[in-house]
Design a protein around this motif. Structure first.
Motif, mmCIF file in Angstrom:
data_model
loop_
_atom_site.group_PDB
_atom_site.id
_atom_site.type_symbol
_atom_site.label_atom_id
_atom_site.label_comp_id
_atom_site.label_asym_id
_atom_site.label_seq_id
_atom_site.Cartn_x
_atom_site.Cartn_y
_atom_site.Cartn_z
ATOM 1 N N CYS A 1 68.497 -2.480 58.800
ATOM 2 C CA CYS A 1 68.617 -3.682 59.573
ATOM 3 C C CYS A 1 68.163 -4.759 58.708
ATOM 4 O O CYS A 1 67.217 -4.780 58.180
ATOM 5 C CB CYS A 1 67.603 -3.441 60.754
ATOM 6 S SG CYS A 1 67.629 -5.041 61.507
ATOM 7 N N CYS B 1 64.574 -6.311 60.557
ATOM 8 C CA CYS B 1 63.346 -5.552 60.717
ATOM 9 C C CYS B 1 63.089 -4.740 59.571
ATOM 10 O O CYS B 1 61.991 -4.254 59.348
ATOM 11 C CB CYS B 1 63.262 -4.753 62.319
ATOM 12 S SG CYS B 1 64.237 -3.472 62.217
ATOM 13 N N CYS C 1 70.806 -2.850 66.379
ATOM 14 C CA CYS C 1 69.451 -2.131 65.961
ATOM 15 C C CYS C 1 68.944 -1.629 66.883
ATOM 16 O O CYS C 1 68.578 -2.198 68.056
ATOM 17 C CB CYS C 1 68.700 -3.199 65.175
ATOM 18 S SG CYS C 1 67.270 -2.304 64.583
ATOM 19 N N CYS D 1 64.869 -3.002 66.805
ATOM 20 C CA CYS D 1 64.468 -4.479 67.061
ATOM 21 C C CYS D 1 65.728 -4.951 68.039
ATOM 22 O O CYS D 1 65.520 -6.171 68.563
ATOM 23 C CB CYS D 1 64.132 -5.553 65.909
ATOM 24 S SG CYS D 1 65.799 -5.584 64.972
ATOM 25 N N PHE E 1 69.017 -5.794 67.128
ATOM 26 C CA PHE E 1 69.272 -7.084 66.354
ATOM 27 C C PHE E 1 70.282 -8.058 66.706
ATOM 28 O O PHE E 1 69.654 -9.231 66.910
ATOM 29 C CB PHE E 1 69.408 -6.608 64.646
ATOM 30 C CG PHE E 1 70.189 -7.681 64.115
ATOM 31 C CD1 PHE E 1 69.499 -8.850 63.873
ATOM 32 C CD2 PHE E 1 71.350 -7.435 63.132
ATOM 33 C CE1 PHE E 1 69.947 -9.910 62.910
ATOM 34 C CE2 PHE E 1 71.852 -8.652 62.463
ATOM 35 C CZ PHE E 1 71.078 -9.654 62.311
HETATM 36 ZN ZN LIG Z 1 66.290 -4.058 63.333
#
Ligand SMILES: [Zn+2]
Length: 62
Positions: free
Chosen positions: A20, A23, A35, A38, A40
């Motif tokens: 990612c 993160c 993601c 997180c 994303f």
């Molecule tokens: Zn992430």
């Protein structure tokens, strides 16, 4: 090729997740473009209350 242990070896061939950008975890889903860690592309970080342990929650130590 059988369904069980032998087929698991092929699972490393195509990775569903890549690293990612935000993160740094290898949780970015290539096809979903998202993601898992997180979340994303979304602006907000993916966070849940159950992620942290309930230490001293409501001043009660379990
Ligand atoms: Zn992430």
């Amino acid at each position: 090729m059988t369904k069980g242990t032998t087929s698991r070896g092929k699972h490393t061939a195509h990775r569903t997740h890549m690293q990612c950008r935000r993160c740094g975890n290898r949780s970015y889903h290539k096809r979903k473009q998202r993601c898992a860690y997180c979340g994303f592309p979304s602006a907000k970080l993916r966070r849940f209350s159950w992620q942290r342990k309930n230490f001293n929650h409501r001043r009660r130590i379990h």
